[in-house]
Design an enzyme around this catalytic site. Structure first.
Site, short mmCIF file in Angstrom:
data_model
loop_
_atom_site.label_atom_id
_atom_site.label_comp_id
_atom_site.label_asym_id
_atom_site.label_seq_id
_atom_site.Cartn_x
_atom_site.Cartn_y
_atom_site.Cartn_z
CB SER A 139 51.10 -91.34 -11.83
OG SER A 139 52.24 -91.09 -11.01
CE1 TYR A 152 50.05 -85.90 -11.82
CE2 TYR A 152 51.50 -87.40 -10.53
CZ TYR A 152 50.89 -86.91 -11.77
OH TYR A 152 51.67 -87.74 -12.80
N1 LIG Z 1 56.81 -87.27 -16.21
C1 LIG Z 1 56.36 -87.98 -15.11
O1 LIG Z 1 57.34 -88.11 -14.24
C2 LIG Z 1 55.27 -88.54 -15.13
C3 LIG Z 1 55.15 -89.94 -14.10
C4 LIG Z 1 53.97 -90.73 -14.14
C5 LIG Z 1 52.85 -90.20 -15.04
N2 LIG Z 1 52.99 -89.22 -15.72
C6 LIG Z 1 51.77 -88.59 -16.56
O2 LIG Z 1 52.01 -88.64 -17.90
C7 LIG Z 1 51.26 -87.92 -18.72
C8 LIG Z 1 52.22 -87.37 -19.50
O3 LIG Z 1 52.88 -86.40 -18.80
P1 LIG Z 1 54.34 -85.73 -19.36
O4 LIG Z 1 55.19 -86.26 -18.45
O5 LIG Z 1 54.69 -86.20 -20.72
O6 LIG Z 1 54.15 -84.19 -19.11
P2 LIG Z 1 54.38 -82.90 -20.16
O7 LIG Z 1 55.46 -83.29 -20.98
O8 LIG Z 1 54.09 -81.76 -19.35
O9 LIG Z 1 53.01 -83.19 -20.88
C9 LIG Z 1 51.86 -82.95 -20.61
C10 LIG Z 1 50.93 -82.91 -21.77
O10 LIG Z 1 49.44 -82.65 -21.31
C11 LIG Z 1 48.91 -81.71 -22.17
N3 LIG Z 1 47.74 -81.12 -21.36
C12 LIG Z 1 47.92 -80.50 -20.03
N4 LIG Z 1 46.93 -79.83 -19.54
C13 LIG Z 1 46.12 -79.91 -20.83
C14 LIG Z 1 44.85 -79.19 -21.07
N5 LIG Z 1 44.20 -78.72 -20.32
N6 LIG Z 1 44.27 -79.68 -22.28
C15 LIG Z 1 45.07 -80.29 -23.16
N7 LIG Z 1 46.25 -80.69 -23.01
C16 LIG Z 1 46.57 -80.51 -21.87
C17 LIG Z 1 50.01 -80.84 -22.37
O11 LIG Z 1 49.89 -79.87 -23.61
P3 LIG Z 1 50.48 -78.48 -23.98
O12 LIG Z 1 51.88 -78.74 -23.81
O13 LIG Z 1 50.15 -78.33 -25.32
O14 LIG Z 1 50.02 -77.67 -22.79
C18 LIG Z 1 51.36 -81.88 -22.91
O15 LIG Z 1 51.03 -82.39 -24.22
C19 LIG Z 1 50.40 -87.27 -17.80
O16 LIG Z 1 49.23 -87.65 -17.34
C20 LIG Z 1 51.37 -87.38 -16.41
O17 LIG Z 1 50.54 -86.91 -14.98
C21 LIG Z 1 54.08 -88.37 -15.83
#
Ligand SMILES: NC(=O)c1ccc[n+]([C@@H]2O[C@H](COP(=O)([O-])OP(=O)(O)OC[C@H]3O[C@@H](n4cnc5c(N)ncnc54)[C@H](OP(=O)(O)O)[C@@H]3O)[C@@H](O)[C@H]2O)c1
Length: 245
Positions: A139, A152
């Site tokens: 991130s 985080y």
């Molecule tokens: N959105 C942002 O602004 C942003 C910015 C920078 C980096 N990121 C990073 O990008 C990545 C994806 O995030 P996103 O934005 O797509 O968020 P999201 O829509 O909330 O997706 C998170 C994913 O992680 C899975 N997950 C969470 N806890 C888990 C666990 N204990 N075991 C297995 N799977 C788990 C969730 O699965 P379920 O839904 O099935 O629970 C979901 O598929 C993350 O690492 C996040 O930190 C996000």
């Protein structure tokens, strides 16, 4: 056929990465907690070479299940995408052991352990196809700590450091490692910012997926160790510099 394993594939960035990799011809193992959401993503992608497995990456036994699941179907792994993550805004004074441990377990412990457990599969892909890849979704918060995101940010800085170490340790054996460091992406994780930030000004999940796609198209001789993706208002210019007075 090359194969990829994508964690956090039940929505958001992971689902977009899965779709792009399917377009690139990868067979897929999709991992998340929610079986129904994973199956919906698999259905929307289509094709027979997409398999799903649901469980919590916080459990080491589930990591072993995931590796065995992928091994049974493919015997090698060309691309591991450690994308699952959890966030949560909290003032540092309010951080509890439970809050911290949950972030550590998914955001860094599972990333390190799954990468370790996938080494034989990745090495087999190197033997078969000449090279293999690990892509870790870090991130922008891992490049610059943010208020109310301290734990985080710390986990994501750890992902950046881990990925640098992977590059140093594995690159000459044919396993490339990339850390992707996006700013705010329009997923469920961005919901807490929706009152103040227009969705149309957020990075799209597809933007992140296109970076992953691009890394798969590079020659064996070319490694992209880190990619930072920013919105115009993020990182480079603090608010008081952008809008003096
Ligand atoms: N959105 C942002 O602004 C942003 C910015 C920078 C980096 N990121 C990073 O990008 C990545 C994806 O995030 P996103 O934005 O797509 O968020 P999201 O829509 O909330 O997706 C998170 C994913 O992680 C899975 N997950 C969470 N806890 C888990 C666990 N204990 N075991 C297995 N799977 C788990 C969730 O699965 P379920 O839904 O099935 O629970 C979901 O598929 C993350 O690492 C996040 O930190 C996000």
């Amino acid at each position: 056929m090359r194969s990829a394993l994508v964690t956090g594939a039940s929505g958001g960035i992971g689902a977009a990465i899965a779709a792009a990799l399917h377009e690139e011809g990868f067979a897929l193992t999709l991992v998340g907690r929610d079986h129904a959401k994973l199956d919906a993503v698999a259905m929307s992608i289509g094709g027979s070479a997409v398999h799903t497995i649901a469980g919590s990456l916080a459990e080491e036994s589930f990591l072993d299940e995931v590796v065995a699941f992928h091994t049974d179907r493919h015997g090698a792994l060309d691309l591991l995408v450690n994308n699952a993550g959890i966030a949560g805004n909290r003032a540092v004074a309010d951080i509890t052991a439970e809050f911290l441990d949950a972030q550590l377990a998914v955001n860094i412990r599972a990333v390190v352990l799954l990468t370790a457990k996938c080494q034989p599969l990745l090495r087999e892909a190197v033997r078969q196809h000449g090279w293999a890849q690990i892509v870790n979704t870090a991130s922008n918060a891992g490049k610059r700590g943010e208020a109310t995101l301290s734990s985080y940010s710390a986990t994501k800085a750890a992902v950046v450091g881990f990925t640098e170490s992977l590059h140093d340790e594995l690159a000459t054996s044919g396993i490339k490692a990339t850390a992707i460091c996006p700013g705010l992406v329009d997923t469920a994780m961005a919901d807490v910012y929706r009152d103040s930030i227009e969705a149309s000004t957020m990075i799209t999940p597809r933007d992140v997926a296109e970076v992953v796609r691009m890394t798969t198209r590079l020659s064996a001789a070319c490694i992209l160790p880190e990619v930072v993706l920013l919105r115009p208002t993020e990182w480079l210019q603090p608010e008081e510099v952008r809008s003096p007075g």
